[in-house]
Design a protein around this motif. Structure first.
Motif, PDB file in Angstrom:
ATOM      1  N   LYS A 109     -33.948 -18.136  25.209  1.00 21.57           N
ATOM      2  CA  LYS A 109     -33.747 -19.509  24.755  1.00 21.57           C
ATOM      3  C   LYS A 109     -32.271 -19.763  24.459  1.00 21.57           C
ATOM      4  O   LYS A 109     -31.633 -19.008  23.731  1.00 21.57           O
ATOM      5  CB  LYS A 109     -34.578 -19.787  23.493  1.00 21.57           C
ATOM      6  CG  LYS A 109     -34.452 -21.226  22.996  1.00 21.57           C
ATOM      7  CD  LYS A 109     -35.245 -21.451  21.711  1.00 21.57           C
ATOM      8  CE  LYS A 109     -35.075 -22.884  21.212  1.00 21.57           C
ATOM      9  NZ  LYS A 109     -35.771 -23.102  19.919  1.00 21.57           N
ATOM     10  N   MET A 110     -31.735 -20.839  25.039  1.00 21.00           N
ATOM     11  CA  MET A 110     -30.343 -21.210  24.827  1.00 21.00           C
ATOM     12  C   MET A 110     -30.287 -22.550  24.090  1.00 21.00           C
ATOM     13  O   MET A 110     -31.208 -23.368  24.195  1.00 21.00           O
ATOM     14  CB  MET A 110     -29.620 -21.328  26.168  1.00 21.00           C
ATOM     15  CG  MET A 110     -29.751 -20.113  27.079  1.00 21.00           C
ATOM     16  SD  MET A 110     -28.920 -18.642  26.453  1.00 21.00           S
ATOM     17  CE  MET A 110     -27.213 -19.055  26.817  1.00 21.00           C
ATOM     18  N   SER A 111     -29.212 -22.781  23.370  1.00 18.06           N
ATOM     19  CA  SER A 111     -29.066 -24.051  22.647  1.00 18.06           C
ATOM     20  C   SER A 111     -27.589 -24.323  22.405  1.00 18.06           C
ATOM     21  O   SER A 111     -26.726 -23.509  22.751  1.00 18.06           O
ATOM     22  CB  SER A 111     -29.829 -23.998  21.314  1.00 18.06           C
ATOM     23  OG  SER A 111     -29.293 -22.985  20.477  1.00 18.06           O
ATOM     24  N   ILE A 112     -27.308 -25.468  21.808  1.00 17.51           N
ATOM     25  CA  ILE A 112     -25.930 -25.819  21.474  1.00 17.51           C
ATOM     26  C   ILE A 112     -25.443 -24.953  20.322  1.00 17.51           C
ATOM     27  O   ILE A 112     -26.203 -24.643  19.389  1.00 17.51           O
ATOM     28  CB  ILE A 112     -25.828 -27.326  21.126  1.00 17.51           C
ATOM     29  CG1 ILE A 112     -24.375 -27.747  20.909  1.00 17.51           C
ATOM     30  CG2 ILE A 112     -26.680 -27.665  19.915  1.00 17.51           C
ATOM     31  CD1 ILE A 112     -24.192 -29.256  20.757  1.00 17.51           C
ATOM     32  N   ASN A 113     -24.200 -24.510  20.391  1.00 19.01           N
ATOM     33  CA  ASN A 113     -23.618 -23.730  19.309  1.00 19.01           C
ATOM     34  C   ASN A 113     -23.651 -24.540  18.008  1.00 19.01           C
ATOM     35  O   ASN A 113     -23.233 -25.710  17.997  1.00 19.01           O
ATOM     36  CB  ASN A 113     -22.169 -23.376  19.682  1.00 19.01           C
ATOM     37  CG  ASN A 113     -21.448 -22.629  18.592  1.00 19.01           C
ATOM     38  OD1 ASN A 113     -21.945 -21.641  18.069  1.00 19.01           O
ATOM     39  ND2 ASN A 113     -20.265 -23.099  18.245  1.00 19.01           N
ATOM     40  N   PRO A 114     -24.181 -24.002  16.908  1.00 16.80           N
ATOM     41  CA  PRO A 114     -24.323 -24.781  15.666  1.00 16.80           C
ATOM     42  C   PRO A 114     -23.024 -25.421  15.171  1.00 16.80           C
ATOM     43  O   PRO A 114     -23.033 -26.556  14.688  1.00 16.80           O
ATOM     44  CB  PRO A 114     -24.852 -23.747  14.668  1.00 16.80           C
ATOM     45  CG  PRO A 114     -25.549 -22.734  15.506  1.00 16.80           C
ATOM     46  CD  PRO A 114     -24.758 -22.648  16.777  1.00 16.80           C
ATOM     47  N   PHE A 115     -21.899 -24.736  15.294  1.00 19.69           N
ATOM     48  CA  PHE A 115     -20.628 -25.305  14.840  1.00 19.69           C
ATOM     49  C   PHE A 115     -20.197 -26.469  15.738  1.00 19.69           C
ATOM     50  O   PHE A 115     -19.569 -27.423  15.271  1.00 19.69           O
ATOM     51  CB  PHE A 115     -19.537 -24.236  14.803  1.00 19.69           C
ATOM     52  CG  PHE A 115     -19.736 -23.210  13.730  1.00 19.69           C
ATOM     53  CD1 PHE A 115     -19.475 -23.496  12.407  1.00 19.69           C
ATOM     54  CD2 PHE A 115     -20.200 -21.938  14.037  1.00 19.69           C
ATOM     55  CE1 PHE A 115     -19.661 -22.557  11.403  1.00 19.69           C
ATOM     56  CE2 PHE A 115     -20.389 -20.986  13.050  1.00 19.69           C
ATOM     57  CZ  PHE A 115     -20.128 -21.289  11.727  1.00 19.69           C
ATOM     58  N   CYS A 116     -20.548 -26.393  17.036  1.00 21.13           N
ATOM     59  CA  CYS A 116     -20.249 -27.505  17.953  1.00 21.13           C
ATOM     60  C   CYS A 116     -21.093 -28.731  17.602  1.00 21.13           C
ATOM     61  O   CYS A 116     -20.637 -29.863  17.740  1.00 21.13           O
ATOM     62  CB  CYS A 116     -20.519 -27.080  19.396  1.00 21.13           C
ATOM     63  SG  CYS A 116     -19.499 -25.706  19.970  1.00 21.13           S
ATOM     64  N   GLU A 117     -22.318 -28.493  17.157  1.00 12.67           N
ATOM     65  CA  GLU A 117     -23.190 -29.586  16.749  1.00 12.67           C
ATOM     66  C   GLU A 117     -22.600 -30.307  15.532  1.00 12.67           C
ATOM     67  O   GLU A 117     -22.652 -31.539  15.433  1.00 12.67           O
ATOM     68  CB  GLU A 117     -24.580 -29.044  16.437  1.00 12.67           C
ATOM     69  CG  GLU A 117     -25.663 -30.091  16.381  1.00 12.67           C
ATOM     70  CD  GLU A 117     -27.051 -29.497  16.297  1.00 12.67           C
ATOM     71  OE1 GLU A 117     -27.988 -30.127  16.805  1.00 12.67           O
ATOM     72  OE2 GLU A 117     -27.209 -28.399  15.718  1.00 12.67           O
ATOM     73  N   ILE A 118     -22.018 -29.545  14.618  1.00 14.14           N
ATOM     74  CA  ILE A 118     -21.349 -30.135  13.455  1.00 14.14           C
ATOM     75  C   ILE A 118     -20.143 -30.959  13.905  1.00 14.14           C
ATOM     76  O   ILE A 118     -19.873 -32.050  13.386  1.00 14.14           O
ATOM     77  CB  ILE A 118     -20.932 -29.028  12.462  1.00 14.14           C
ATOM     78  CG1 ILE A 118     -22.175 -28.381  11.841  1.00 14.14           C
ATOM     79  CG2 ILE A 118     -20.002 -29.578  11.377  1.00 14.14           C
ATOM     80  CD1 ILE A 118     -21.891 -27.119  11.054  1.00 14.14           C
ATOM     81  N   ALA A 119     -19.398 -30.439  14.895  1.00 15.97           N
ATOM     82  CA  ALA A 119     -18.249 -31.173  15.428  1.00 15.97           C
ATOM     83  C   ALA A 119     -18.688 -32.498  16.037  1.00 15.97           C
ATOM     84  O   ALA A 119     -18.045 -33.544  15.831  1.00 15.97           O
ATOM     85  CB  ALA A 119     -17.527 -30.320  16.472  1.00 15.97           C
ATOM     86  N   MET A 120     -19.804 -32.486  16.781  1.00 10.36           N
ATOM     87  CA  MET A 120     -20.300 -33.711  17.386  1.00 10.36           C
ATOM     88  C   MET A 120     -20.738 -34.718  16.318  1.00 10.36           C
ATOM     89  O   MET A 120     -20.465 -35.915  16.417  1.00 10.36           O
ATOM     90  CB  MET A 120     -21.467 -33.391  18.326  1.00 10.36           C
ATOM     91  CG  MET A 120     -22.088 -34.608  19.006  1.00 10.36           C
ATOM     92  SD  MET A 120     -20.899 -35.638  19.904  1.00 10.36           S
ATOM     93  CE  MET A 120     -20.340 -34.469  21.137  1.00 10.36           C
ATOM     94  N   GLU A 121     -21.399 -34.235  15.283  1.00 10.80           N
ATOM     95  CA  GLU A 121     -21.829 -35.116  14.200  1.00 10.80           C
ATOM     96  C   GLU A 121     -20.621 -35.778  13.536  1.00 10.80           C
ATOM     97  O   GLU A 121     -20.642 -36.985  13.249  1.00 10.80           O
ATOM     98  CB  GLU A 121     -22.625 -34.319  13.166  1.00 10.80           C
ATOM     99  CG  GLU A 121     -23.003 -35.086  11.906  1.00 10.80           C
ATOM    100  CD  GLU A 121     -23.941 -36.258  12.162  1.00 10.80           C
ATOM    101  OE1 GLU A 121     -23.901 -37.231  11.384  1.00 10.80           O
ATOM    102  OE2 GLU A 121     -24.709 -36.205  13.145  1.00 10.80           O
TER     103      GLU A 121
END
Length: 255
Positions: A35-47
Motif C-alpha cells: 500500500k502506497m500513500s502521500i507522505n504525511p509531511f507533504c500532506e501537511i504542506a498541501m493543507e
C-alpha cells in the motif's frame, strides 16, 4: 501586488501503517503489492497551501510530484485536497538522492514562477530532511525549515514562520519568494471527500520528464546492500541494585 502561486511538493511513499520489508536479495525494500500513500509531511504542506489560498494570499496552488506513472494517484489526492492543477515529473525514484530531487524542483519552479514553495520537512521513507534546504540553496531563496506556524503579510511580499528548534521555538521573517518545510504541528490536514476526489479526476496534470527539464539523473551514489536492523535481545528484570551493577559490568560491559 497580485496574488502569488504556491508550489507544493508531494511524494508517493509506502503507507506509514505498513511494516517495511527488505527484499530477499537485499537490493532494497519491497515495493510490489504494498500500500502506497502521500507522505504525511507533504500532506501537511498541501493543507498549509490551501489555508493560505483560502485566506486570500494565493491565486493558485500547484502540486508537483516526481515518480513513476502510479505517482499520479498522489497528485490526485493533492488535488482532492484543493490543488488547482498538478505537475508530474515521470522518473523512477528508487536510488534517487535529494540533490537530484532538488534540481528537478528547481527546473519546475523556473517554469511555474511560484511566490512560495512548501515541502514536507522530510519523507518517511528516506528520512533525509535535505531536499528543502538544497532547493533553497540552488534557487538562492530564503528558507524556513520545521515550520510549526506560518503567516503571510504585506500582500504576499513577506512571511513569518515559527520553527521548532532544539531549544524551543524560533521566529524568522522571510522575503518571498522563499522555501518553507513543514513540521507535524503546523496543521491537521483536511479529509479528501468523495465529491472532491471525483472532481480531482478532471483537473489538469502536466507530464514532464527529466530530459524535458534538462536535468541529468545519472546516479552519483551506488547502493550496495540493504539490511534490517539487528533484532534486540529481550530485556531482563533484576531484583536489586547489586544485581543491576553486576549485569551492567559483566554482561553488558557498560563500564
Amino acid at each position: 501586488m497580485s496574488k502569488m502561486r504556491i508550489l507544493v511538493g508531494v511524494k508517493r511513499v509506502i503507507d506509514y501503517g505498513v511494516k517495511v520489508r527488505v527484499r530477499a536479495d537485499k537490493s532494497g525494500v519491497e515495493m510490489e503489492n504494498v500500500k502506497m500513500s502521500i507522505n504525511p509531511f507533504c500532506e501537511i504542506a498541501m493543507e498549509e497551501a490551501m489555508r493560505l489560498k483560502e485566506g486570500g494570499h494565493a491565486a493558485e496552488v500547484v502540486a508537483v510530484s516526481i515518480g513513476p506513472e502510479k505517482a499520479v494517484d498522489t497528485l490526485r489526492h493533492a488535488m482532492a485536497m484543493g490543488a488547482d492543477r498538478a505537475v508530474h515529473v515521470l522518473a523512477e525514484t528508487e536510488g534517487m538522492v535529494p540533490l537530484q530531487v532538488a534540481k528537478l524542483l528547481v527546473a519546475v519552479a523556473q517554469k511555474e514562477s511560484p511566490g512560495l514553495i512548501i515541502l514536507g520537512k522530510q519523507a518517511i521513507d528516506g528520512d533525509c530532511n535535505q531536499t528543502g534546504q538544497m532547493l533553497s540553496a540552488l534557487l538562492g531563496w530564503p528558507q524556513a525549515t520545521f515550520a510549526s506556524k506560518m503567516t503571510v503579510a504585506d500582500g504576499g511580499a513577506k512571511a513569518e514562520v515559527v520553527r521548532e528548534v532544539d531549544g524551543g521555538l524560533e521566529t524568522v521573517g522571510l522575503r518571498l519568494p522563499a522555501v518553507v518545510t513543514t513540521d507535524l504541528r503546523l496543521n491537521e490536514p483536511r479529509y479528501a471527500t468523495l465529491p472532491n476526489i471525483m472532481k480531482a479526476k478532471k483537473k489538469k496534470v502536466d507530464k514532464l520528464t527529466p530530459a524535458d527539464l534538462g536535468v541529468d539523473l545519472a546516479p552519483r551514489v551506488k547502493q550496495l546492500l540493504v539490511e534490517e536492523p539487528p533484532k534486540r535481545k529481550a530485556g531482563v528484570k533484576v531484583t536489586s541494585v547489586d544485581e543491576l551493577f553486576d549485569k551492567l559490568a559483566n554482561e553488558a560491559k557498560a563500564f
